[in-house]
Design an enzyme around this catalytic site. Structure first.
Site, PDB file in Angstrom:
ATOM      1  N   SER A  24       0.843  -1.195   0.000  1.00  0.00           N
ATOM      2  CA  SER A  24       0.000   0.000   0.000  1.00  0.00           C
ATOM      3  C   SER A  24       0.879   1.246   0.000  1.00  0.00           C
ATOM      4  CB  SER A  24      -0.902   0.003   1.234  1.00  0.00           C
ATOM      5  OG  SER A  24      -1.554   1.241   1.396  1.00  0.00           O
ATOM      6  N   TYR A  62      -2.736  -0.207  10.183  1.00  0.00           N
ATOM      7  CA  TYR A  62      -2.702  -0.593   8.773  1.00  0.00           C
ATOM      8  C   TYR A  62      -1.397  -0.146   8.119  1.00  0.00           C
ATOM      9  CZ  TYR A  62      -4.429  -1.246   3.992  1.00  0.00           C
ATOM     10  OH  TYR A  62      -4.593  -1.657   2.689  1.00  0.00           O
TER      11      TYR A  62
END
Length: 453
Positions: free
Chosen positions: A336, A349
């Site tokens: 990501s 995250y």
């Protein structure tokens, strides 16, 4: 529909036809003896003259005539004469059931390419072009003309006109992926379901793994409806026993894994703060419902880290044992933008995806000598179920966070699933990336390159 049962004539052959070759080795044959979508769209004074194709018009015409929804991907070739028209389009099958009704001069048939090629009522030229499309060989009009049987006449357009395709379409083919076994975790989600369909469209046999059995089955059904091969498997990437059962199911159906995509992941509200930054008033006068750094739940942090990192590790341990030592195997992890620089509010995250990127580089080195390549894609900002609440207000307008994201994305938009296709196929196909391992490739609209100034 007109029909001449006593003899086959040119009017009821599939020559005056739109032959729409669907990704996944299937074809929708659309008969239009005169007029209809083929005649309207292939008017020599229309789109071909200008090198443009009205895809929305094509979609509408095909739906009205056949009851099938398609997503056009490009034009393979066309032919027109004074009496008939035919064309071959590449398209994605979306939904619908082909119908044959009483509309004069209309008929639609949906079938595998091989079955279509065996039919007696399509012309040699149409067979030729379907066969080429099945192999992924897109042609210019001039190349198509050169490939046709001489008896079929000539293509009546400029030799300079190339394949007409949607913006971003490519001639790149991936024959190496045909027959490969691809295992994708989290494949019931928005992005990874796209990966599954993209690989299936290249002829890969795809194992669709997801915690939600119904989500996995829906994706597998879509792939099979388009003529591809897919197996839905319910699987928990945090449980070794579940992974092992999934591996056995995949091996029984398709054989050992060639391409592993570790796509299972996600965030949790328990690992998310309410505000971008901390202020002293958050201690003394904290508003109801506000979650600060000091309120983050340890179990929530652990869940997010486990799902993204440990799920990648355990899945790789399970499937990679049968990948090492074999030619042309590869692993693709899904990282990501958070792995480059942590975003505000989502520390769990961000840390987990940073671990995935780091782990990708570790594995690339660790498995290099046994021929297993390991890379990752780092998507930028895509609108998905997981981040919907962060990106959109209840009325559908952009949140302040979305405005900030797009302000730092040079291309000025959120990503679409198709934006990942090129990176996916490139990294999975050793023809194009055989000397690439340990790379974390950003697909982010320029977000990671922009300094904000």
């Amino acid at each position: 529909m007109r029909s001449k049962k006593t003899e086959q004539t040119k009017d009821n052959y599939f020559s005056a036809v739109g032959a729409i070759v669907l990704r996944g080795d299937a074809v929708l044959l659309v008969r239009h003896t005169y007029g209809g979508a083929a005649g309207q769209l292939l008017n020599p004074s229309g789109f071909v003259k200008h090198g443009e194709l009205p895809y929305e018009a094509l979609k509408r015409e095909v739906m009205e005539e056949t009851g099938v929804a398609i997503e056009p991907k490009g034009l393979l070739a066309v032919r027109c004469s004074q009496k008939d028209w035919w064309l071959v389009f590449l398209a994605d099958y979306v939904s619908g059931t082909p119908r044959s009704d009483n509309k004069e001069n209309s008929e639609a048939l949906f079938m595998p390419c091989d079955e279509a090629l065996a039919r007696p009522d399509i012309t040699d030229a149409t067979k030729t072009l379907i066969g080429l499309a099945k192999k992924g060989q897109l042609l210019t009009l001039n190349e198509a003309y050169a490939s046709l049987p001489s008896s079929e006449g000539r293509v009546m357009f400029s030799q300079k006109i190339p394949i007409i395709r949607n913006k971003g379409e490519t001639n790149m083919t991936h024959e190496n992926l045909k027959g490969r076994v691809a295992v994708i975790t989290g494949a019931g989600g928005v992005l990874c379901s796209g990966f599954a369909k993209d690989l299936a469209a290249q002829g890969a046999r795809v194992a669709v793994l997801d915690l939600r059995a119904e989500a996995a089955q829906a994706v597998a059904d879509d792939i099979k409806a388009a003529g591809g091969q897919a197996l839905a498997v319910s699987c928990n990437v945090l449980e070794k026993e579940s992974l092992e059962e999934a591996r056995k199911a995949v091996n029984a159906a398709f054989g050992p894994c060639d391409i592993l995509i570790n796509g299972a992941g996600g965030n949790s509200p328990l690992g998310t703060t309410s505000k971008d930054t901390f202020s002293m008033s958050d201690l003394s006068e904290k508003a109801e419902g506000v979650k600060t750094f000091f309120d983050l739940d340890a179990k929530g942090i652990e869940f997010v880290f486990n799902l993204n990192f440990l799920g990648t590790l355990l899945t790789t341990q399970c499937f990679a044992k049968e990948m090492v030592g074999r030619e042309n195997t590869s692993i693709l992890n899904i990282s990501s933008m958070n792995s480059y620089k942590p975003l505000t509010r989502i520390p769990a995250y961000s840390a987990a995806k940073a671990a995935v990127s780091n782990f990708t580089q570790f594995m690339a080195v660790h498995f290099a000598e046994v021929g297993l390549r390991v890379n990752a894609i780092a998507p930028g900002f895509f609108s998905t179920i997981q981040n919907k609440a962060l990106l959109y207000n209840e009325d559908g307008s952009l949140t302040a966070r979305s405005e900030k994201i797009l302000g730092h994305t040079p291309l000025g938009r959120f990503g679409k699933t198709d934006d990942l296709t090129g990176a996916l196929l490139f990294l999975c196909d050793e023809t194009y990336s055989g000397f690439i391992t340990g790379v974390v490739l950003p697909v982010d609209g320029g977000f990671s390159a922009y300094s904000g100034v």
